[in-house]
Enzyme design. Structure first.
Site, PDB file in Angstrom:
ATOM      1  N   PRO A 237       0.836  -1.213   0.000  1.00 33.76           N
ATOM      2  CA  PRO A 237       0.000   0.000   0.000  1.00 33.76           C
ATOM      3  C   PRO A 237       0.865   1.255   0.000  1.00 33.76           C
ATOM      4  O   PRO A 237       0.494   2.279  -0.560  1.00 33.76           O
ATOM      5  CB  PRO A 237      -0.793  -0.104   1.310  1.00 33.76           C
ATOM      6  N   GLU A 238       2.055   1.134   0.666  1.00 35.35           N
ATOM      7  CA  GLU A 238       2.977   2.276   0.639  1.00 35.35           C
ATOM      8  C   GLU A 238       4.358   1.758   0.277  1.00 35.35           C
ATOM      9  O   GLU A 238       4.825   0.784   0.869  1.00 35.35           O
ATOM     10  CB  GLU A 238       3.072   2.928   2.016  1.00 35.35           C
TER      11      GLU A 238
ATOM     12  N   ASP B 125      63.012  -8.362  12.052  1.00 37.75           N
ATOM     13  CA  ASP B 125      64.023  -7.788  12.928  1.00 37.75           C
ATOM     14  C   ASP B 125      63.494  -7.485  14.321  1.00 37.75           C
ATOM     15  O   ASP B 125      62.351  -7.811  14.656  1.00 37.75           O
ATOM     16  CB  ASP B 125      64.736  -6.592  12.300  1.00 37.75           C
TER      17      ASP B 125
ATOM     18  N   LYS C 276      68.551  -5.900  14.345  1.00 38.31           N
ATOM     19  CA  LYS C 276      69.669  -5.005  14.625  1.00 38.31           C
ATOM     20  C   LYS C 276      69.361  -4.305  15.926  1.00 38.31           C
ATOM     21  O   LYS C 276      68.271  -3.799  16.114  1.00 38.31           O
ATOM     22  CB  LYS C 276      69.796  -3.953  13.515  1.00 38.31           C
TER      23      LYS C 276
ATOM     24  N   GLY D   9      59.258  -3.458  11.680  1.00 38.70           N
ATOM     25  CA  GLY D   9      58.460  -2.703  12.650  1.00 38.70           C
ATOM     26  C   GLY D   9      57.901  -1.433  12.011  1.00 38.70           C
ATOM     27  O   GLY D   9      58.523  -0.858  11.117  1.00 38.70           O
ATOM     28  N   GLY D  10      56.730  -1.023  12.457  1.00 36.31           N
ATOM     29  CA  GLY D  10      56.152   0.238  11.991  1.00 36.31           C
ATOM     30  C   GLY D  10      55.846   0.209  10.512  1.00 36.31           C
ATOM     31  O   GLY D  10      55.272  -0.748  10.001  1.00 36.31           O
TER      32      GLY D  10
ATOM     33  N   THR E 158      53.071   3.564  11.524  1.00 30.06           N
ATOM     34  CA  THR E 158      54.402   3.944  11.994  1.00 30.06           C
ATOM     35  C   THR E 158      54.360   4.236  13.500  1.00 30.06           C
ATOM     36  O   THR E 158      53.304   4.569  14.051  1.00 30.06           O
ATOM     37  CB  THR E 158      54.929   5.158  11.201  1.00 30.06           C
ATOM     38  N   ALA E 159      55.522   4.086  14.137  1.00 27.63           N
ATOM     39  CA  ALA E 159      55.572   4.264  15.586  1.00 27.63           C
ATOM     40  C   ALA E 159      54.919   5.577  16.006  1.00 27.63           C
ATOM     41  O   ALA E 159      54.140   5.617  16.960  1.00 27.63           O
ATOM     42  CB  ALA E 159      57.019   4.205  16.066  1.00 27.63           C
TER      43      ALA E 159
ATOM     44  N   MET F 206      64.500   6.812  17.479  1.00 28.74           N
ATOM     45  CA  MET F 206      65.879   6.429  17.825  1.00 28.74           C
ATOM     46  C   MET F 206      66.610   7.552  18.566  1.00 28.74           C
ATOM     47  O   MET F 206      67.792   7.782  18.328  1.00 28.74           O
ATOM     48  CB  MET F 206      66.664   6.074  16.543  1.00 28.74           C
TER      49      MET F 206
ATOM     50  N   GLY G 153      55.695   1.465  22.989  1.00 26.33           N
ATOM     51  CA  GLY G 153      54.350   1.962  22.688  1.00 26.33           C
ATOM     52  C   GLY G 153      53.442   0.893  22.109  1.00 26.33           C
ATOM     53  O   GLY G 153      53.887   0.052  21.330  1.00 26.33           O
TER      54      GLY G 153
END
Ligand code: SAH
Length: 459
Positions: A43-44, A245, A267, A298-299, A328-329, A380, A409
């Site tokens: 109906p609608e 690493d 490293k 990393g990162g 990234t960090a 660093m 972190g």
């Protein structure tokens, strides 16, 4: 099994949808995507639905004759009596019928779908728990990347050609597996269809040597495995060898394929486990052995990660590779420490620098770093902290400028030490933060008291 899973072909076929609200609209979307010729009766009828391409909208109460000629029916009204009537009449005429959220009235049920057309995954709990089904789909959503559509379409495009080149069915299966597992698929998934096609043609010539090595240079983020990208995870579970690493956190290394060979090339400061050139050569050698090599960093690989150097060697040797960005960090660590890197009241720009000491000094553009209203993030930098603070004050930053050191972190051992350019060197000497640490300098550091949300739970 309560229901037989099948996929119905409704392309060009008349289908009836009874109902005109939100639920009906969603059902209409799916039917239209599958190419149905759709009649909507209610109906609608919602405007979107009424005006959708390919819809015949009948603004009226449902009547039995609306079923004439229909091949499939869905009832999606909020009136059970109407739904029931639709169901009974449809079943009396042997027309498959679905009533939304009412399995008893259904002759078929609609699964939750994961659409990677032409690849399609359907989920169902047979009406037991639609919520659980949707959650399952959510899980798979993360495992099957969006662009698998492209991969499936690519496979469809070359299906016949592969058949003519690789006639033996057993060999053909292995051929396709190596397409989906290897460089060709990676090329398609990253949008390089021309490259993928060229590689496929190569494989036709060289059927026995279909396994080709490649390297994935992948950013693993700052430590919390939840911050990996979907693509990183997918490649982590695909690679034959993992070269990682020190910065890559242990839980992340553990998430790589169980039977993959793991090579540590970490490293640490002043203690180079493997010189960069040897890492570059190692990647080349492994790839030339035909392996899928995951270079996990990393990162983000392109931020103080020497990613550029590593792929330069690969490119020179003609080895296929791809680079997967990571968090990234600076961004991961800042978020978890409650320090926004920019903020309209404190800082309009943000600089990432490396504070690596060379011959006891830090070779940085101090005037640029000592500008007001900006945030400086130092990677660093812990060993040069005294120099860093002294130089910034010497070049004009107030001695009261806030500064934070964040240890580990995003990890359970995260620790944040704050002070000012004047006080932090002494505080750090006392507190002895452990690497890796990130240094953040600027007014934004003061927001931490309000915004810190991550409260590490040492395990
Ligand atoms: N490519 C990496 C950075 C490599 S340089 C990235 O994009 O993050 C190594 C430096 O990164 C460390 O000395 C430290 O300053 C920073 N870092 C990396 N992970 C960190 C973490 N979880 N917590 C604090 N600092 C980190």
């Amino acid at each position: 099994m309560d229901f037989l899973p099948i996929f119905a072909n409704v392309r060009g076929k008349p289908c009836l949808l009874v109902g005109g609200g939100g639920v009906a609209t969603r059902k209409a979307d799916v039917l239209l995507q599958a190419g149905a010729k759709l009649r909507v009766v209610a109906p609608e009828i919602a405007d979107d639905l009424k005006s959708a391409q390919g819809v015949e909208a009948i603004t009226a109460r449902f009547m039995p004759e609306h079923l004439d000629g229909m091949k499939l029916v869905i009832a999606a009204t909020n009136d059970r009596a109407v739904n029931k009537q639709v169901s009974e009449l449809a079943q009396a005429r042997n027309i498959p019928v679905n009533v939304v959220d009412d399995p008893e009235l259904c002759s078929f049920i609609m699964p939750a779908i994961l659409d990677r057309s032409p690849l399609m995954v359907a989920f169902s709990s047979g009406g037991a728990s639609p919520v659980l089904t949707r959650m399952m789909r959510g899980k798979l959503e993360t495992v099957i990347p969006q662009n698998y559509s492209r991969l499936a379409a690519f496979a469809e495009r070359f299906r016949e050609e592969v058949k003519t080149h690789v006639t033996n069915p057993a060999k053909r299966r292995i051929f396709w597996e190596s397409v989906f597992e290897g460089v060709v698929a990676e090329k398609v998934l990253t949008g390089d269809e021309a490259g993928a096609e060229a590689m496929l043609q190569q494989m036709f010539k060289d059927e026995d040597n279909i396994q080709r090595g490649e390297v994935y240079l992948v950013g693993a983020g700052p430590g919390d495995p939840d911050l990996l990208t979907f693509r990183a995870l997918r490649l982590m579970q695909k690679a034959d060898v993992v070269v990682y690493d020190a910065l890559v956190s242990k839980p992340i290394v553990e998430m790589t394929r169980r039977d993959a060979e793991r090579i540590y090339v970490g490293k640490r400061r002043a203690d180079h486990a493997l010189p960069q050139e040897e890492i570059n050569d190692l990647l080349v050698r492994l790839a030339k052995e035909g392996k899928r090599v995951l270079r996990l960093k990393g990162g983000d690989p392109f931020i103080f990660g020497r990613g550029g150097e590593e792929i330069e060697t690969l490119a020179a040797q003609g080895i296929p590779f791809q680079v997967v960005p990571g968090i990234t960090a600076a961004s991961g660590v800042a978020s978890y420490a409650g320090i926004p890197l920019t903020h309209r009241d404190y800082s309009q720009s943000c600089m990432f620098v490396t504070g690596h000491l060379k011959d006891g000094t830090m070779n940085l553009d101090w005037d640029a770093l000592a500008r007001p209203r900006q945030t400086v993030v130092v990677y660093m930098g812990l060993h040069g902290l005294d120099t860093l603070c002294a130089k910034l004050v010497e070049h004009g930053l107030p001695a009261t400028t806030p500064i934070a050191i964040v240890q580990h972190g995003t990890q359970p051992t995260q620790r944040v030490i704050t002070g000012t350019l004047q006080t932090l060197p002494d505080i750090a000497a006392r507190e002895q933060p452990q690497a890796p640490t990130l240094i953040i300098i600027g007014g934004v550091v003061t927001l931490r008291d309000k915004l810190a949300w991550f409260h590490p739970q040492p395990q």
